[in-house]
Design a protein around this motif. Structure first.
Motif, short mmCIF file in Angstrom:
data_model
loop_
_atom_site.label_atom_id
_atom_site.label_comp_id
_atom_site.label_asym_id
_atom_site.label_seq_id
_atom_site.Cartn_x
_atom_site.Cartn_y
_atom_site.Cartn_z
N THR A 146 43.51 32.59 50.59
CA THR A 146 44.65 31.58 50.80
C THR A 146 45.99 31.92 50.24
OG1 THR A 146 43.73 30.21 48.79
CG2 THR A 146 43.06 29.65 51.04
N ALA A 147 46.94 31.90 50.80
CA ALA A 147 48.38 32.17 50.31
C ALA A 147 48.91 30.88 49.59
CB ALA A 147 49.34 32.59 51.35
N GLU A 148 50.18 31.17 48.99
CA GLU A 148 50.82 30.09 48.10
C GLU A 148 52.29 30.38 48.23
OE1 GLU A 148 48.92 29.32 44.48
OE2 GLU A 148 50.82 28.34 43.59
N MET A 149 53.19 29.18 48.03
CA MET A 149 54.67 29.68 48.02
C MET A 149 55.19 29.24 46.93
SD MET A 149 56.61 27.15 50.40
CE MET A 149 57.68 26.57 49.00
N GLY A 194 66.55 28.68 44.01
CA GLY A 194 67.04 28.63 45.37
C GLY A 194 66.14 29.91 45.94
N ARG A 195 65.15 30.62 45.05
CA ARG A 195 64.32 31.67 45.68
C ARG A 195 63.08 31.01 46.02
NH1 ARG A 195 64.04 38.02 44.65
NH2 ARG A 195 66.04 37.88 45.53
N VAL A 196 62.62 31.26 47.05
CA VAL A 196 61.08 31.05 47.57
C VAL A 196 60.45 32.44 47.55
CG1 VAL A 196 59.55 30.09 48.99
CG2 VAL A 196 61.69 28.90 48.73
N VAL A 197 59.28 32.48 46.64
CA VAL A 197 58.36 33.63 46.83
C VAL A 197 57.06 33.18 47.39
CG1 VAL A 197 57.14 35.28 45.34
CG2 VAL A 197 59.22 34.46 44.65
N TYR A 198 56.76 34.09 48.41
CA TYR A 198 55.53 33.85 49.10
C TYR A 198 54.57 34.88 48.62
CZ TYR A 198 52.66 33.00 53.14
OH TYR A 198 51.41 32.58 53.92
N VAL A 199 53.29 34.12 48.07
CA VAL A 199 52.41 35.09 47.70
C VAL A 199 51.01 35.32 48.44
CG1 VAL A 199 50.48 35.18 45.73
CG2 VAL A 199 52.81 34.19 45.14
#
Ligand code: PA5
Ligand code: NI
Length: 202
Positions: free
Chosen positions: A105-108, A135-140
């Motif tokens: 499973t991913a996470e943001m 303002g930054r979104v990091v996608y894990v």
């Protein structure tokens, strides 16, 4: 606002308010506070951690407000994650970090305050470091352990969003640790190999 749960699923729309300065979530969210006394082994330099504890008393390293959404497939869980500024030895304050119990499973993470990094590491130690700033979104992606690290001088606040049934596997990192850590060297953050990798429990 109360969540209406029926048959293990959220049954009605709801909202929460998150204060973008403090990160505080209103309503009946679960509030988790992580103090240094319980995180001694998380930092690479355990002597520095014990010394910090002696000199400053028990210190709040990070806290999380987590909405109690059922941990079910199909739901979306979210929280507010607040990591305070500071260092243990030369290692920045950070979260424990984890793989997900359902590792695919991913996470943001949407950063709303502060300056830091998201450290992401695969099972084999391959790592990525992404800067976090408002303002930054990091996608894990799935299969990456992840931890937030505060390299600034104000709270690092982000809003993680993840599948309901992702779960948290803390055990692996408590035992083995991240292969990489972020420390300050000559006033700048640098990534180095974790000297206690593979033996975090001592
Ligand atoms: O699910 C996540 O990744 C976050 O909500 C984290 O739980 C939060 O940032 C706190 O970190 P940790 O779970 O590693 O203690
Ligand atoms: Ni997670």
């Amino acid at each position: 606002m109360e969540i209406r749960v029926e048959n293990g699923r959220v049954a009605h729309p709801f909202f929460v308010e998150i204060d973008s300065h403090s990160g505080k979530m209103d309503g009946d969210a679960t509030h988790i506070k992580r103090f240094l006394s319980k995180l001694i082994n998380v930092f690479a330099d355990t002597d520095a951690a014990k010394d910090y504890l002696r000199r400053h008393g028990d210190t709040l390293i990070y806290e999380v407000y987590e909405k109690d959404i059922p941990e079910a497939n199909g739901e979306v869980r979210f929280c507010s994650s607040i990591t305070y500024p500071g260092k243990i030895g030369n290692e920045y304050f950070m979260t424990k970090g984890h793989f997900h119990s359902r590792p695919d499973t991913a996470e943001m993470y949407w950063c709303i305050r502060g300056k830091g990094y998201m450290l992401m590491e695969k099972e084999d130690g391959e790592h990525e470091l992404e800067e976090m700033h408002p303002g930054r979104v990091v996608y894990v992606p799935g299969y990456y352990a992840h931890r937030s690290i505060n390299i600034g001088n104000e709270p690092l606040i982000s809003l993680p969003v993840y599948p309901g049934d992702a779960g948290h596997d803390y055990e692996t990192m408590e035992e083995r640790g991240f292969k990489h850590i972020v420390v300050e060297k000559n006033g700048r953050p640098v990534v180095i190999e974790n000297p206690r990798y593979g033996r975090m429990r001592g």
